[in-house]
Design a protein around this motif. Sequence first.
Motif, PDB file in Angstrom:
ATOM      1  N   GLY A 234       2.609  -5.640  11.626  1.00 27.61           N
ATOM      2  CA  GLY A 234       3.825  -5.606  10.812  1.00 27.61           C
ATOM      3  C   GLY A 234       3.891  -4.444   9.838  1.00 27.61           C
ATOM      4  N   ALA A 235       2.857  -3.582   9.845  1.00 28.82           N
ATOM      5  CA  ALA A 235       2.849  -2.443   8.901  1.00 28.82           C
ATOM      6  C   ALA A 235       3.711  -1.286   9.400  1.00 28.82           C
ATOM      7  CB  ALA A 235       1.420  -1.962   8.661  1.00 28.82           C
ATOM      8  N   GLY A 236       4.103  -1.354  10.692  1.00 29.57           N
ATOM      9  CA  GLY A 236       4.920  -0.267  11.254  1.00 29.57           C
ATOM     10  C   GLY A 236       4.091   0.745  12.016  1.00 29.57           C
ATOM     11  N   LYS A 237       2.976   0.250  12.619  1.00 29.43           N
ATOM     12  CA  LYS A 237       2.037   1.139  13.307  1.00 29.43           C
ATOM     13  C   LYS A 237       2.646   1.807  14.546  1.00 29.43           C
ATOM     14  CE  LYS A 237      -1.647  -1.206  13.899  1.00 29.43           C
ATOM     15  NZ  LYS A 237      -1.324  -1.714  15.229  1.00 29.43           N
ATOM     16  N   THR A 238       3.245   0.986  15.424  1.00 24.57           N
ATOM     17  CA  THR A 238       3.793   1.523  16.677  1.00 24.57           C
ATOM     18  C   THR A 238       4.932   2.508  16.400  1.00 24.57           C
ATOM     19  OG1 THR A 238       3.161  -0.527  17.782  1.00 24.57           O
ATOM     20  CG2 THR A 238       4.731   0.878  18.939  1.00 24.57           C
TER      21      THR A 238
ATOM     22  N   PHE B 252      -4.918   5.219   8.774  1.00 35.64           N
ATOM     23  CA  PHE B 252      -4.638   3.820   8.456  1.00 35.64           C
ATOM     24  C   PHE B 252      -3.176   3.702   8.065  1.00 35.64           C
ATOM     25  CE2 PHE B 252      -4.485   0.285   5.336  1.00 35.64           C
ATOM     26  CZ  PHE B 252      -4.829  -0.738   6.199  1.00 35.64           C
ATOM     27  N   VAL B 253      -2.446   2.850   8.789  1.00 32.59           N
ATOM     28  CA  VAL B 253      -1.012   2.664   8.541  1.00 32.59           C
ATOM     29  C   VAL B 253      -0.835   1.429   7.667  1.00 32.59           C
ATOM     30  CG1 VAL B 253       1.252   2.347   9.610  1.00 32.59           C
ATOM     31  CG2 VAL B 253      -0.507   3.694  10.795  1.00 32.59           C
ATOM     32  N   VAL B 254      -0.161   1.602   6.519  1.00 28.57           N
ATOM     33  CA  VAL B 254      -0.033   0.482   5.585  1.00 28.57           C
ATOM     34  C   VAL B 254       1.360   0.448   4.952  1.00 28.57           C
ATOM     35  CG1 VAL B 254      -1.019   1.783   3.643  1.00 28.57           C
ATOM     36  CG2 VAL B 254      -1.212  -0.702   3.662  1.00 28.57           C
ATOM     37  N   ASP B 255       1.851  -0.755   4.719  1.00 28.22           N
ATOM     38  CA  ASP B 255       3.183  -0.999   4.163  1.00 28.22           C
ATOM     39  C   ASP B 255       3.174  -0.769   2.647  1.00 28.22           C
ATOM     40  OD1 ASP B 255       5.515  -2.177   3.182  1.00 28.22           O
ATOM     41  OD2 ASP B 255       5.422  -3.920   4.495  1.00 28.22           O
ATOM     42  N   ALA B 256       3.969   0.182   2.162  1.00 25.42           N
ATOM     43  CA  ALA B 256       4.027   0.517   0.737  1.00 25.42           C
ATOM     44  C   ALA B 256       4.470  -0.667  -0.114  1.00 25.42           C
ATOM     45  CB  ALA B 256       4.995   1.681   0.520  1.00 25.42           C
ATOM     46  N   MET B 257       5.283  -1.559   0.484  1.00 23.82           N
ATOM     47  CA  MET B 257       5.852  -2.652  -0.303  1.00 23.82           C
ATOM     48  C   MET B 257       4.830  -3.717  -0.687  1.00 23.82           C
ATOM     49  SD  MET B 257       9.775  -3.086   0.905  1.00 23.82           S
ATOM     50  CE  MET B 257       9.595  -3.348   2.645  1.00 23.82           C
ATOM     51  N   THR B 258       3.590  -3.615  -0.128  1.00 26.36           N
ATOM     52  CA  THR B 258       2.548  -4.571  -0.525  1.00 26.36           C
ATOM     53  C   THR B 258       1.824  -4.101  -1.788  1.00 26.36           C
ATOM     54  OG1 THR B 258       0.986  -3.559   1.018  1.00 26.36           O
ATOM     55  CG2 THR B 258       2.180  -5.484   1.807  1.00 26.36           C
TER      56      THR B 258
ATOM     57  N   LYS C  13       7.505   2.326   5.051  1.00 25.59           N
ATOM     58  CA  LYS C  13       8.539   1.559   4.325  1.00 25.59           C
ATOM     59  C   LYS C  13       8.674   1.999   2.868  1.00 25.59           C
ATOM     60  CE  LYS C  13       7.406  -2.216   7.445  1.00 25.59           C
ATOM     61  NZ  LYS C  13       6.993  -3.592   7.626  1.00 25.59           N
ATOM     62  N   VAL C  14       8.425   3.289   2.625  1.00 27.13           N
ATOM     63  CA  VAL C  14       8.494   3.837   1.263  1.00 27.13           C
ATOM     64  C   VAL C  14       9.922   3.782   0.734  1.00 27.13           C
ATOM     65  CG1 VAL C  14       8.132   5.950  -0.093  1.00 27.13           C
ATOM     66  CG2 VAL C  14       6.456   5.278   1.595  1.00 27.13           C
ATOM     67  N   ASP C  15      10.905   3.879   1.652  1.00 28.95           N
ATOM     68  CA  ASP C  15      12.317   3.832   1.228  1.00 28.95           C
ATOM     69  C   ASP C  15      12.686   2.471   0.638  1.00 28.95           C
ATOM     70  OD1 ASP C  15      11.750   3.116   3.957  1.00 28.95           O
ATOM     71  OD2 ASP C  15      13.891   2.807   4.280  1.00 28.95           O
ATOM     72  N   GLY C  16      11.920   1.428   0.965  1.00 32.89           N
ATOM     73  CA  GLY C  16      12.207   0.098   0.428  1.00 32.89           C
ATOM     74  C   GLY C  16      11.347  -0.237  -0.781  1.00 32.89           C
ATOM     75  N   ASP C  17      10.459   0.696  -1.180  1.00 24.29           N
ATOM     76  CA  ASP C  17       9.530   0.448  -2.286  1.00 24.29           C
ATOM     77  C   ASP C  17      10.048   1.080  -3.571  1.00 24.29           C
ATOM     78  OD1 ASP C  17       7.237  -0.090  -3.802  1.00 24.29           O
ATOM     79  OD2 ASP C  17       6.274   1.776  -3.180  1.00 24.29           O
ATOM     80  N   ALA C  18      10.566   0.242  -4.465  1.00 26.58           N
ATOM     81  CA  ALA C  18      11.109   0.772  -5.727  1.00 26.58           C
ATOM     82  C   ALA C  18      10.015   0.955  -6.777  1.00 26.58           C
ATOM     83  CB  ALA C  18      12.175  -0.183  -6.262  1.00 26.58           C
TER      84      ALA C  18
ATOM     85  N   LEU D  71       4.400   9.911   4.743  1.00 26.04           N
ATOM     86  CA  LEU D  71       5.231   8.825   4.234  1.00 26.04           C
ATOM     87  C   LEU D  71       6.271   8.458   5.290  1.00 26.04           C
ATOM     88  CD1 LEU D  71       6.165  10.118   0.637  1.00 26.04           C
ATOM     89  CD2 LEU D  71       4.384   8.462   1.201  1.00 26.04           C
ATOM     90  N   GLY D  72       6.401   7.171   5.584  1.00 21.66           N
ATOM     91  CA  GLY D  72       7.478   6.705   6.454  1.00 21.66           C
ATOM     92  C   GLY D  72       8.655   6.349   5.566  1.00 21.66           C
ATOM     93  N   VAL D  73       9.763   7.062   5.720  1.00 25.14           N
ATOM     94  CA  VAL D  73      10.873   6.917   4.757  1.00 25.14           C
ATOM     95  C   VAL D  73      12.158   6.343   5.386  1.00 25.14           C
ATOM     96  CG1 VAL D  73      10.054   8.676   3.147  1.00 25.14           C
ATOM     97  CG2 VAL D  73      11.430   9.383   5.099  1.00 25.14           C
ATOM     98  N   GLY D  74      12.012   5.591   6.451  1.00 28.62           N
ATOM     99  CA  GLY D  74      13.199   5.015   7.089  1.00 28.62           C
ATOM    100  C   GLY D  74      12.866   4.548   8.490  1.00 28.62           C
ATOM    101  N   GLU D  75      13.855   3.962   9.151  1.00 30.08           N
ATOM    102  CA  GLU D  75      13.619   3.397  10.484  1.00 30.08           C
ATOM    103  C   GLU D  75      13.760   4.419  11.601  1.00 30.08           C
ATOM    104  OE1 GLU D  75      15.994  -0.118  11.029  1.00 30.08           O
ATOM    105  OE2 GLU D  75      15.368  -0.932   9.093  1.00 30.08           O
TER     106      GLU D  75
END
Length: 457
Positions: A110-114, A219-225, A249-254, A273-277
Amino acid sequence: MFENLTDRLSRTLKNISGRGRLTEENVKETLREVRMALLEADVALPVVREFVNSVKERAVGQEVSKSLSPGQAFIKIVQSELENAMGEANEALDLSAQPPAVIMMAGLQGAGKTTSVAKLSKFLREREKKSVLVVSADVYRPAAIKQLETLAAEVDVQFFPSDVSQKPVDIANAAIAHAKLKFIDVVIVDTAGRLHVDEAMMDEIKELHAAVKPVETLFVVDAMTGQDAANTAKAFNEALPLTGVVLTKVDGDARGGAALSIRHITGKPIKFLGVGEKTDALEAFHPDRVASRILGMGDVLSLIEEVERGVDQEKAMKLAAKVKQGGNFDLEDFREQLQQMKNMGGMMNMIEKLPGVGQLPPEALAQVQDGKMTGQMEAIINSMTPGERQRPDIIKGSRKRRIAMGSGTQIQDVNRLLKQFTQMQKMMKKMSSKGGMKKMMRGMSGMLPPGMKMPGR
């Protein structure tokens, strides 16, 4: 990105920026606010502690007392320490191995690896001019293999087939052997994710790592965590020799806690940085530019690079030639510019990289954020006749009423568009005049934070 932290720090530092003299008391008061802002942004406590101590040490020392503008010098120290916390400079991928260079992607489910595999392969193909092969060693989720195949076709890179009956090590070795035969530059291996860090998962990924000997283990990790992202990265780093982190998911991390904590906790750099879908929503991580953005100073360098990449060069040259030869920049051209802006991630993506964006009224930002402004402008232009688009000066009262009705807007919206078009027209004329581009670049360089230069200057 980092809206909460930017807002809080901007307000805090504004109070000290105009001070003619810094005392231990007002530095202490400001740092208390900075500390609270970082903790609210979910930055890990050891990182906050070290950051505040470093700023305090430098702020009450010679560095500030000798400065002509102590408040500004203090902000420069905060910026410099933010950069230190995040790693000082961009660390690019090291692909200087005998081809194929193998990149292994690890991370939780669920971190957005693929998706990150696809984004990175597109990044390498388009910007590094590398041939890329992607392969999925995730034998637990058939959907992951299919997803990667679909994404590979979308970003135009080669896909190596695999299925759930095979062993991850055998899949990866077969893909590498195929890449050698086909003289492919880079192989990206997508690995299985889990919902949490467990021993079986770590043993499997260690075995895979030992077999393929990747030059980069990301290592792929979700910024929102937040700071949990940094702790998970640490657990992986103890099992695998990570070379870097992809923060998604940096775009969703305020908040921004992960970006500020990861380097300190793992000792590993954030590389992307992954900044969108979208598959092109991947940015190389530049600590200096992100620090500038966090402090509300914008990120003009990234904006210029995005414009250079996103603009259709052929169309841009045709338009420049047209204007230079005395041709009019008309509403057809203006619509073309709006469409190109949309291709670059929309107006908000560009606006948030400009200095002082945090000071814009919230209602103006909300309008840009939902894409309403660009869509509305396009609708208004589409409601005009070809003659009106080529000669906007003929658009008067009754025509404005018809255009507003046809586009579902108000007459004042049509007036606003015509005013913005006139400003754009003037700017195009300036650019086509002798030395116009230089003047424009000079103007833009005034927007950069202290110590930063325009590319090539």
